[in-house]
Design a protein around this motif. Sequence first.
Motif, PDB file in Angstrom:
ATOM      1  N   LYS A 137      48.005  45.759  43.878  1.00  9.67           N
ATOM      2  CA  LYS A 137      49.356  46.325  43.798  1.00  9.67           C
ATOM      3  C   LYS A 137      49.774  47.031  45.092  1.00  9.67           C
ATOM      4  O   LYS A 137      50.783  47.746  45.107  1.00  9.67           O
ATOM      5  CB  LYS A 137      49.425  47.324  42.630  1.00  9.67           C
ATOM      6  CG  LYS A 137      49.248  46.685  41.250  1.00  9.67           C
ATOM      7  CD  LYS A 137      50.385  45.742  40.912  1.00  9.67           C
ATOM      8  CE  LYS A 137      50.184  45.037  39.590  1.00  9.67           C
ATOM      9  NZ  LYS A 137      50.571  45.830  38.441  1.00  9.67           N
TER      10      LYS A 137
ATOM     11  N   ASN B 120      53.816  53.202  29.572  1.00 11.72           N
ATOM     12  CA  ASN B 120      53.642  52.497  30.845  1.00 11.72           C
ATOM     13  C   ASN B 120      54.852  51.649  31.228  1.00 11.72           C
ATOM     14  O   ASN B 120      54.781  50.425  31.337  1.00 11.72           O
ATOM     15  CB  ASN B 120      52.377  51.624  30.800  1.00 11.72           C
ATOM     16  CG  ASN B 120      51.980  51.139  32.179  1.00 11.72           C
ATOM     17  OD1 ASN B 120      52.318  51.747  33.183  1.00 11.72           O
ATOM     18  ND2 ASN B 120      51.261  50.033  32.225  1.00 11.72           N
ATOM     19  N   VAL B 121      55.980  52.341  31.426  1.00  9.14           N
ATOM     20  CA  VAL B 121      57.194  51.655  31.886  1.00  9.14           C
ATOM     21  C   VAL B 121      57.712  52.294  33.169  1.00  9.14           C
ATOM     22  O   VAL B 121      58.813  51.978  33.615  1.00  9.14           O
ATOM     23  CB  VAL B 121      58.296  51.671  30.803  1.00  9.14           C
ATOM     24  CG1 VAL B 121      57.874  50.859  29.592  1.00  9.14           C
ATOM     25  CG2 VAL B 121      58.640  53.100  30.389  1.00  9.14           C
ATOM     26  N   VAL B 122      56.925  53.201  33.748  1.00 11.34           N
ATOM     27  CA  VAL B 122      57.346  53.905  34.960  1.00 11.34           C
ATOM     28  C   VAL B 122      56.895  53.093  36.170  1.00 11.34           C
ATOM     29  O   VAL B 122      55.708  52.976  36.441  1.00 11.34           O
ATOM     30  CB  VAL B 122      56.742  55.324  35.024  1.00 11.34           C
ATOM     31  CG1 VAL B 122      57.272  56.069  36.239  1.00 11.34           C
ATOM     32  CG2 VAL B 122      57.058  56.093  33.737  1.00 11.34           C
ATOM     33  N   SER B 123      57.855  52.524  36.904  1.00 15.27           N
ATOM     34  CA  SER B 123      57.511  51.583  37.980  1.00 15.27           C
ATOM     35  C   SER B 123      57.905  52.076  39.364  1.00 15.27           C
ATOM     36  O   SER B 123      57.783  51.348  40.340  1.00 15.27           O
ATOM     37  CB  SER B 123      58.185  50.233  37.705  1.00 15.27           C
ATOM     38  OG  SER B 123      59.581  50.409  37.554  1.00 15.27           O
ATOM     39  N   ARG B 124      58.375  53.322  39.464  1.00 21.74           N
ATOM     40  CA  ARG B 124      58.784  53.848  40.773  1.00 21.74           C
ATOM     41  C   ARG B 124      57.622  53.811  41.752  1.00 21.74           C
ATOM     42  O   ARG B 124      56.473  54.094  41.393  1.00 21.74           O
ATOM     43  CB  ARG B 124      59.272  55.284  40.625  1.00 21.74           C
ATOM     44  CG  ARG B 124      60.601  55.422  39.923  1.00 21.74           C
ATOM     45  CD  ARG B 124      60.896  56.867  39.586  1.00 21.74           C
ATOM     46  NE  ARG B 124      60.780  57.768  40.740  1.00 21.74           N
ATOM     47  CZ  ARG B 124      61.670  58.718  41.019  1.00 21.74           C
ATOM     48  NH1 ARG B 124      62.742  58.860  40.259  1.00 21.74           N
ATOM     49  NH2 ARG B 124      61.492  59.516  42.052  1.00 21.74           N
ATOM     50  N   ALA B 125      57.922  53.519  43.003  1.00 24.28           N
ATOM     51  CA  ALA B 125      56.879  53.432  44.030  1.00 24.28           C
ATOM     52  C   ALA B 125      56.226  54.781  44.297  1.00 24.28           C
ATOM     53  O   ALA B 125      55.059  54.847  44.697  1.00 24.28           O
ATOM     54  CB  ALA B 125      57.461  52.875  45.324  1.00 24.28           C
TER      55      ALA B 125
ATOM     56  N   ASN C 167      52.075  52.458  44.468  1.00 21.79           N
ATOM     57  CA  ASN C 167      51.745  53.772  43.916  1.00 21.79           C
ATOM     58  C   ASN C 167      50.601  54.420  44.695  1.00 21.79           C
ATOM     59  O   ASN C 167      49.930  53.776  45.502  1.00 21.79           O
ATOM     60  CB  ASN C 167      51.329  53.668  42.446  1.00 21.79           C
ATOM     61  CG  ASN C 167      52.483  53.423  41.491  1.00 21.79           C
ATOM     62  OD1 ASN C 167      52.262  53.184  40.307  1.00 21.79           O
ATOM     63  ND2 ASN C 167      53.715  53.466  41.978  1.00 21.79           N
TER      64      ASN C 167
ATOM     65  N   CYS D 100      49.269  57.912  40.078  1.00 22.80           N
ATOM     66  CA  CYS D 100      48.434  57.565  38.925  1.00 22.80           C
ATOM     67  C   CYS D 100      47.159  58.394  38.982  1.00 22.80           C
ATOM     68  O   CYS D 100      46.437  58.348  39.983  1.00 22.80           O
ATOM     69  CB  CYS D 100      48.072  56.085  38.954  1.00 22.80           C
ATOM     70  SG  CYS D 100      49.493  54.988  39.123  1.00 22.80           S
TER      71      CYS D 100
ATOM     72  N   GLN E 187      51.203  50.622  39.588  1.00 22.35           N
ATOM     73  CA  GLN E 187      52.319  49.738  39.903  1.00 22.35           C
ATOM     74  C   GLN E 187      52.434  49.598  41.426  1.00 22.35           C
ATOM     75  O   GLN E 187      51.781  50.328  42.173  1.00 22.35           O
ATOM     76  CB  GLN E 187      53.612  50.319  39.330  1.00 22.35           C
ATOM     77  CG  GLN E 187      53.587  50.567  37.828  1.00 22.35           C
ATOM     78  CD  GLN E 187      53.716  49.305  37.006  1.00 22.35           C
ATOM     79  OE1 GLN E 187      53.825  48.208  37.546  1.00 22.35           O
ATOM     80  NE2 GLN E 187      53.693  49.451  35.690  1.00 22.35           N
TER      81      GLN E 187
ATOM     82  N   LYS F  11      55.336  56.973  42.173  1.00 23.07           N
ATOM     83  CA  LYS F  11      54.500  57.425  41.057  1.00 23.07           C
ATOM     84  C   LYS F  11      53.073  57.681  41.527  1.00 23.07           C
ATOM     85  O   LYS F  11      52.537  56.944  42.357  1.00 23.07           O
ATOM     86  CB  LYS F  11      54.488  56.376  39.938  1.00 23.07           C
ATOM     87  CG  LYS F  11      53.677  56.805  38.713  1.00 23.07           C
ATOM     88  CD  LYS F  11      53.832  55.825  37.556  1.00 23.07           C
ATOM     89  CE  LYS F  11      52.914  54.634  37.682  1.00 23.07           C
ATOM     90  NZ  LYS F  11      52.940  53.779  36.477  1.00 23.07           N
TER      91      LYS F  11
END
Length: 341
Positions: free
Chosen positions: A147, A84-89, A125, A93, A122, A91
């Motif tokens: 978010k 859980n380090v993927v923070s691109r908008a 997303n 889920c 994030q 993304k």
Amino acid sequence: EKGGLTVSPHVNQVNDRLQIDLIPLEEAKFCQTLGEFLVIVDKSGFKLTYFELLVALAYWEFERQKVDYAVVEVGLGGLLDGTNVVSRADKICVITDIGLDHITTLGDTLEKIAQQKAGIIQPNNTVFAYAQSAGVNSVFMSSSKAKDAKLHLLGQQPLANDFMFLPLFQQRNFTLAREVANFTLKRDYGLEISPEQQLQAAGVLIPARMEIFTSGDKIIILDGAHNAQKLHALIGSIKAKYPGQAVVALVSFVGGRGYRLESSLDEIAKLSDHLILTAFSGHQDLPHNAVKPSALAEMARPKGFARISIEANPVLAFEKLLDQPEKILLVTGSFFIMNEV
């Protein structure tokens, strides 16, 4: 277009965890890549767990290969998971059905577990999930709102007769995945998946998820179902595909998770009255050991099984399974026994 995939645990071999276009990195290439990456890790001073190392390796190789999309399976929960380090908008889920699993880590209610799962969301997303209980839905809605994420809360999606070959639980998972893929294609290319492409996707092999083999006149089913929710789904699918067929089950469970065992055995008893109990020792992620077959047998005896036998060696246990008279031979209870088989 090029797609990366990382999954855990692996079923066949460790390079299953690093796939490009659904093909695991070839062994020599995997070893070379890992060797190069370990030099970087060593210089960094970070002390990584086995799981963290393999996730980081996959992300590193995805970047080197310039994949257009990465499909990342969460290891455990979501919020605090190593993936859980993927923070691109952009993304997306995808949250599958919530069940009571890993309760000592994730929480002892569906709502607490949903909160952990929703931790992958994030800012900005897009989120896809099936509508479930009011409590779970509320968690998804509040987590998305916090978010500024766009939530797609789906009802059961229709599925054409062409897809009825899928196990029942995979029909539900497939329609969720199809919604995600259609959304992505439309967003990025203005396209939709054709019926032919959908059928091709439905035929993709998912190891140890009601994976079916034949041996002579026997049908062997491998499935890593490891709790009552997963076993319930599996058993419903087996009954639908093979109505009235006699089943013998080779079973092993991970130790230290006693809260699952009684309900899991209850589910198996609905399908089979013949158990072969075995063990394994696994060293993926953390050292795992199996529940002792003798302890499992004590738990199983009051549940109405007509025959219970013990063979602690999983290789010998599988040979014993192949010799049984039943037509359907099921291996289940843990992904770790899949790896042994």
